[in-house]
Design a protein around this motif. Structure first.
Motif, PDB file in Angstrom:
ATOM      1  N   TYR A  57      -2.838   0.596   8.524  1.00 17.24           N
ATOM      2  CA  TYR A  57      -1.730   1.426   8.037  1.00 17.24           C
ATOM      3  C   TYR A  57      -0.525   1.372   8.966  1.00 17.24           C
ATOM      4  O   TYR A  57       0.324   2.258   8.951  1.00 17.24           O
ATOM      5  N   TYR A  60       3.091   1.875   7.723  1.00 19.63           N
ATOM      6  CA  TYR A  60       3.490   3.217   7.307  1.00 19.63           C
ATOM      7  C   TYR A  60       4.036   4.019   8.496  1.00 19.63           C
ATOM      8  O   TYR A  60       4.606   5.083   8.306  1.00 19.63           O
ATOM      9  N   CYS A 115       3.863   7.785   0.413  1.00 22.26           N
ATOM     10  CA  CYS A 115       3.496   6.447  -0.072  1.00 22.26           C
ATOM     11  C   CYS A 115       2.066   6.098   0.335  1.00 22.26           C
ATOM     12  O   CYS A 115       1.308   5.521  -0.461  1.00 22.26           O
ATOM     13  N   LEU A 116       1.672   6.445   1.551  1.00 22.69           N
ATOM     14  CA  LEU A 116       0.305   6.196   2.003  1.00 22.69           C
ATOM     15  C   LEU A 116      -0.695   7.004   1.184  1.00 22.69           C
ATOM     16  O   LEU A 116      -1.753   6.497   0.800  1.00 22.69           O
ATOM     17  N   ARG A 119      -1.082   5.420  -2.197  1.00 24.24           N
ATOM     18  CA  ARG A 119      -1.880   4.197  -2.082  1.00 24.24           C
ATOM     19  C   ARG A 119      -3.358   4.521  -1.939  1.00 24.24           C
ATOM     20  O   ARG A 119      -4.216   3.890  -2.582  1.00 24.24           O
ATOM     21  N   ALA A 120      -3.673   5.518  -1.109  1.00 27.23           N
ATOM     22  CA  ALA A 120      -5.076   5.899  -0.912  1.00 27.23           C
ATOM     23  C   ALA A 120      -5.675   6.467  -2.200  1.00 27.23           C
ATOM     24  O   ALA A 120      -6.835   6.187  -2.523  1.00 27.23           O
ATOM     25  N   ARG A 122      -4.764   5.749  -5.306  1.00 28.03           N
ATOM     26  CA  ARG A 122      -4.971   4.629  -6.240  1.00 28.03           C
ATOM     27  C   ARG A 122      -6.202   3.825  -5.862  1.00 28.03           C
ATOM     28  O   ARG A 122      -6.976   3.415  -6.724  1.00 28.03           O
ATOM     29  N   ARG A 123      -6.354   3.584  -4.575  1.00 28.81           N
ATOM     30  CA  ARG A 123      -7.507   2.809  -4.116  1.00 28.81           C
ATOM     31  C   ARG A 123      -8.809   3.552  -4.418  1.00 28.81           C
ATOM     32  O   ARG A 123      -9.789   2.952  -4.864  1.00 28.81           O
TER      33      ARG A 123
END
Length: 137
Positions: A57, A60, A115-116, A119-120, A122-123
């Motif tokens: 990360y 970020y 944003c992080l 992303r987490a 979605r993952r």
């Protein structure tokens, strides 16, 4: 367009070197030496430490830190305290630049954290979907 850019650069260089050419050359050489011998090792050490701490990360943290640093570099004289002539020359008080820079820095880091988090999320959602498909077979 490129030729016009070179012409303007040449004109600026001639005007710059018209005064104290030796002082300007010394400043440029000194800036290059300080950058290469002092700042590049500091950048490298900071980046290695950041990669060790943040792992995958790292961007970020790296991107908002870069943006904050550029803003600090550009507005440094006004952030640490505007000169006495700033107010009369502009008609503005310059007392808020430090606070505004801190708010912008906090905002940029907050956007990066958002944003992080997206992303987490979605993952994690993709992982749940792939597990549910695997168990339904």
């Amino acid at each position: 367009m490129l030729l016009a850019s070179f012409a303007l650069t040449g004109y600026a260089g001639v005007r710059l070197l018209d005064g104290d050419a030796l002082g300007v050359a010394g400043w440029l050489v000194g800036a290059a030496v300080v950058h290469d011998l002092v700042l590049v090792p500091v950048y490298g050490a900071a980046d290695r430490a950041l990669r060790a701490a943040a792992g995958p990360y790292v961007n970020y943290v790296r991107v908002p830190a870069f943006l904050s640093g550029v803003l600090l570099l550009v507005w440094f004289p006004l952030i640490v305290g505007p000169p006495a002539r700033y107010g009369p020359a502009t008609g503005l008080h310059g007392a808020d630049f430090g606070r505004r820079w801190l708010l912008l820095t906090a905002g940029v880091f907050a956007c990066s954290a958002l944003c992080l988090a997206v992303r987490a999320a979605r993952r994690a959602s993709r992982a749940r979907c792939s597990r549910s498909r695997a168990t339904s077979r």
